[in-house]
Design an enzyme around this catalytic site. Structure first.
Site, PDB file in Angstrom:
ATOM      1  CE  LYS A  77      73.212  42.056  98.789  1.00 43.78           C
ATOM      2  NZ  LYS A  77      73.101  40.696  99.350  1.00 43.78           N
ATOM      3  NE  ARG A 136      68.464  33.619  98.527  1.00 42.12           N
ATOM      4  CZ  ARG A 136      68.253  34.265  99.661  1.00 42.12           C
ATOM      5  NH1 ARG A 136      68.540  33.679 100.820  1.00 42.12           N
ATOM      6  NH2 ARG A 136      67.773  35.490  99.671  1.00 42.12           N
ATOM      7  NE  ARG A 147      53.832  34.829  99.328  1.00 42.57           N
ATOM      8  CZ  ARG A 147      53.023  35.708  98.741  1.00 42.57           C
ATOM      9  NH1 ARG A 147      51.725  35.459  98.671  1.00 42.57           N
ATOM     10  NH2 ARG A 147      53.501  36.822  98.215  1.00 42.57           N
TER      11      ARG A 147
END
Length: 338
Positions: free
Chosen positions: A192, A256, A35
């Site tokens: 997961k 994360r 982007r």
């Protein structure tokens, strides 16, 4: 995929999209859509992605652009690596520019909010007629981009298509296996992340290695039950895209989703955690969708239910682990509950 080298485009310049693009660029002509024009310029000029992979060298042949039409107009293969909540919008923008019938491979490990659709189903709606598949496995991007050995599964509805695409990303250190079980590979990748948050809860609370192993193992049981109920194969869910990805996402310090759970376990508010991250933790959004999917199919998922209670109903993390431990264990294989 014979004759001239195929032109491959990766949509999404995050950590994993950039990594897959770098792998592919060593095998075929590859263009990365991002982007931000500044990131595109950095990839082209320095062969690095300074925002998502700072300090890591990318394949010198990789090119990048911030022009979406330019990115896709000449592609022979399209790889989707944008977060799940943005995928449909990006596909709507590229639809008029994509050549007919080229294969589309999803890297996205999530479910669309509201519709509960898997990413290949979203692709099917926005790019009808294009074969849609998924690449997924135990892949920590920072390790893969450094050349550490790793493996993944590439699933396409037609196995011959998977075999044809395999060579575009398979290397001596990144081993790509093929499958036609798109549902199994894809649902495993989405689920997961939810279970990694649960494991993070325990790590943040200091629950110990035994607890971590218990939660991972029972998470695999829940993942398999829902995956099979949705049409996936049990053997797929026990493989790289299922058990493999579950394990690495639950234990890696680079995960994360585990990070979100860990910080919640330490008492940090969810809003603060999310604001501090520059990438999406898909499990946070996926959890509520999984709750709905499980209810629709009559599958009991107590671990997911407790993660949902913390993320979406402000239940204290400490109460989550007490709640799980209050459940009376049933038969390990055939039992319904945790």
């Amino acid at each position: 995929m014979t004759g001239r080298r195929p032109r491959l485009t990766v949509l999404g310049g995050g950590t994993w999209g950039t990594t897959v693009a770098s792998i592919a660029a060593r095998k075929t002509r590859t263009l990365l859509w991002v982007r931000d024009p500044e990131i595109a310029a950095a990839v082209n000029e320095t062969h690095r992605n300074p925002r998502y992979l700072p300090g890591f060298d990318l394949a010198p042949g990789l090119r990048a652009t911030a022009d979406l039409a330019e990115a896709v107009s000449d592609a022979d293969v399209l790889v989707a690596g944008v977060p799940s909540q943005y995928l449909r919008d990006v596909l709507k923008q590229v639809a008029e520019h994509v050549r007919p019938f080229i294969p589309v491979v999803s890297l996205v490990k999530g479910l669309e909010q509201g519709s509960l659709l898997r990413m290949t189903e979203v692709i099917g709606e926005e790019l009808p007629g294009h074969p849609a598949g998924v690449l997924s496995g135990p892949n920590i991007a920072r390790e893969v981009v450094q050349g550490y050995s790793a493996a993944a599964t590439l699933a396409m509805p037609d196995h011959r298509t998977a075999q044809a695409l395999q060579g575009l990303v398979h290397t001596s250190r990144y081993r790509v296996y093929t499958s036609e079980d798109v549902v199994g590979v894809e649902i495993a990748g989405a689920l997961k992340n939810v279970f990694a948050i649960a494991v993070g809860f325990g790590d943040g609370l200091g629950a110990g290695d035994n607890t971590r192993a218990m939660v991972i193992t029972r998470s695999l049981h829940e993942l398999t039950r829902l995956g099979v109920a949705m049409g996936g194969r049990a053997e797929t869910l026990a493989g790289l895209a299922g058990m493999g990805d579950l394990v690495v996402t639950c234990v890696s310090p680079h995960s994360r989703n585990r990070f979100v759970g860990f910080e919640l376990g330490r008492g940090r508010p969810l809003e603060d955690i999310m604001a501090s991250m520059n990438q999406v933790a898909e499990g946070v959004r996926t959890t509520a969708a999984v709750i709905r999917l499980a209810a629709e199919r009559g599958v009991e998922m107590p671990i997911v239910r407790e993660v949902d209670a913390v993320l979406n109903h402000r239940q204290p993390v400490e109460e989550t682990y007490r709640g799980l431990l209050r459940v009376t264990p049933g038969h390990e294989v055939d039992g319904e509950a945790w």
